[in-house]
Design an enzyme around this catalytic site. Sequence first.
Site, PDB file in Angstrom:
ATOM      1  N   CYS A   1       0.839  -1.192   0.000  1.00 17.17           N
ATOM      2  CA  CYS A   1       0.000   0.000   0.000  1.00 17.17           C
ATOM      3  C   CYS A   1       0.870   1.236   0.000  1.00 17.17           C
ATOM      4  CB  CYS A   1      -0.890   0.021   1.240  1.00 17.17           C
ATOM      5  SG  CYS A   1      -1.791  -1.490   1.576  1.00 17.17           S
TER       6      CYS A   1
ATOM      7  N   ARG B   1      -4.507   0.786  -1.102  1.00 20.81           N
ATOM      8  CA  ARG B   1      -4.170  -0.630  -0.962  1.00 20.81           C
ATOM      9  C   ARG B   1      -4.037  -1.336  -2.306  1.00 20.81           C
ATOM     10  NH1 ARG B   1      -7.749  -5.721   1.173  1.00 20.81           N
ATOM     11  NH2 ARG B   1      -6.022  -7.117   1.655  1.00 20.81           N
ATOM     12  N   LEU B   2      -2.949  -2.099  -2.421  1.00 23.20           N
ATOM     13  CA  LEU B   2      -2.779  -3.093  -3.476  1.00 23.20           C
ATOM     14  C   LEU B   2      -2.967  -4.440  -2.800  1.00 23.20           C
ATOM     15  CD1 LEU B   2      -1.900  -3.925  -6.386  1.00 23.20           C
ATOM     16  CD2 LEU B   2       0.460  -3.946  -5.542  1.00 23.20           C
TER      17      LEU B   2
END
Length: 633
Positions: A2, A55-56
Amino acid sequence: MCGINGIIHKNSLNEKAMHSMLSKMNNLILHRGPDEDGFFCEQHNTYTLGMAMRRLSIIDLTSGKQPIYTNDKQIVIVFNGEIYNYKTLKSKLLAEGITFSTTSDTEVILKLYEKYGVESFKWLDGMFAFSIFDKTCNKLFIARDFFGEKPLYYTKTDTQFLWASELKSIINTLDFTPEISKKGLNLYFRLTYIPAPYTIYDTIHKLEANHYIEYNLDSQEYSLHKINAEPLPHKQNISFNDAKKQTKDLVYESVDSRSISDVPLGTFLSGGVDSSIISLCLSQATDRKIDTFSIGFKKASYDETDKSRIVAKLLNSNHHEFIIDENDLKDNIHDILVNFDEPFSDTASLPTHLLSKKTREHVTVALTGDGGDEVFGGYNKYYIGKMNKQYTNIIPKPLHQSVLKYSKNLLATKDDARGKKFKIKRLLHAINYNGDFYWDIISLANTNTEISEILKPDYLVNNLFSEYKDILNIQKAESLTDFRRIDKILSLEGGMLPKVDRTSMMNSLECRAPFLNKTIWDFTNSLPEHYLMKGWNKKHILKAAFEDQFPKDFLEKSKSGFGSPTGDWLRQSLRKELESYIEPTFLKQQGLFNLDTIINLVKDHLSSKKDSTFRVWSFYCFQKWYTHKYLNQ
């Protein structure tokens, strides 16, 4: 993976105003986390605190949304990174009766802190930057991982305290542009990057690796603390065979822990020792074909894809190879360089960006060989470190000065070909009779003498590295252990890791480096130095541990590194732009450089009278940042 942002405003703001500020900061790092965002706001009669993240999604795709709170809502966290031992830590907490509402590693950090406080930070094996607000003590804690894989910047003004994963979130929130830091300027023009705790801006700092900030909201003051103590290495009595076995086990274990993912994962494969071993370990840990990714150049002297093909064939991987030239980069070079938010001139950032971009089309996570040279002693500069002591014991200083004088023209090069002449010249200029030779070796852009020639006297900083010498308690670097410890807090934290973080996250790709494991670092620091470098054999124990897995002598093959032919590009497609940066009126207005020196340096390079790729490229990257930040607002 993130990106995080945060604000403490010393006046009470309404929640809508705070959310608007955080949204602006978040939107600037959308690339770090395109999947979702999250916000937290706490209003008080004397301040307002806000935290946000992008966020990833990698782990716990469904329930890992941030911020995450303790059951009583008294403690809250936003987190960027991965904790590789979170399952082990979670099992310990479950055995103690602690309950969880998600399967994410973020909640494990939070519950550890709730139970054990800041002491728990040292138990985290991972790459991270996170902030925890604890209402029970009215304090904010901001922490960064052991090696500094994940970035964290902060600043304090009269009215607010800001922190963020990238400088752009802070710069674009301030209502003024900070002055250029003289220290940051000098560090950049020596090293090609700016290591923590400095940035190019006078009032903005980078949190040092292995540190946390404790911010007291009652007093509005903060203090810095080290997470893990780093005593001087103590050498253990261990046989080479036992050390070799332990090395192999530790690397396999680290690759295994860094392979946890709920999304597709592959490896960067250059064909060098480090990436080949990481790819091997991953391939042996799974029953499916792994994806490997490599990049090469149409310019033959820079291309080494033949090595990566050998390994890919050995592993029977799904190998993806990308061959690039100047045309592939010229349309993206501006975006790549300004994304660092401050001057940064590692030429490898350009191909790393393209490799990340291509890799992201296939996977979301890539394992890399980064850190192998620092952890196991693999750089050519470590040779030079050994040679300096031998050379200065034999060759008197006046004779060395004569050698420099008479070899100047003999070793001059006209193009960006980093062959024998280039290497001999680098070696001779790194020789130092005053105990500072290693600091000269790592000064890739300019020597101490050269920087005094290009910068105006008012901007020069004396004893540039004294702070780092004191931190490490290394006044004269003489041993391989000294060199590696210097590299950990300078070239690794300031150069290698920002390069990989910015270029990969710019493409929403998460990179993980199994060699950057504190357990492995502590282990190699405890070994006799000749286990790491035996004679002129670099990374001796690492290669010995895995040599039976590769064709005979494959791990002994030389490798040039992951650079770009930027010296040629400066004379070609970038020439017009570079020439605009030495326009006398502009340089006078800028007020940083000695005009005649910098103009002649650039013109001699452009005319091929003398190749000065590193010096001119560092100048080009600085001017690109400067014009983008100060003239194009």
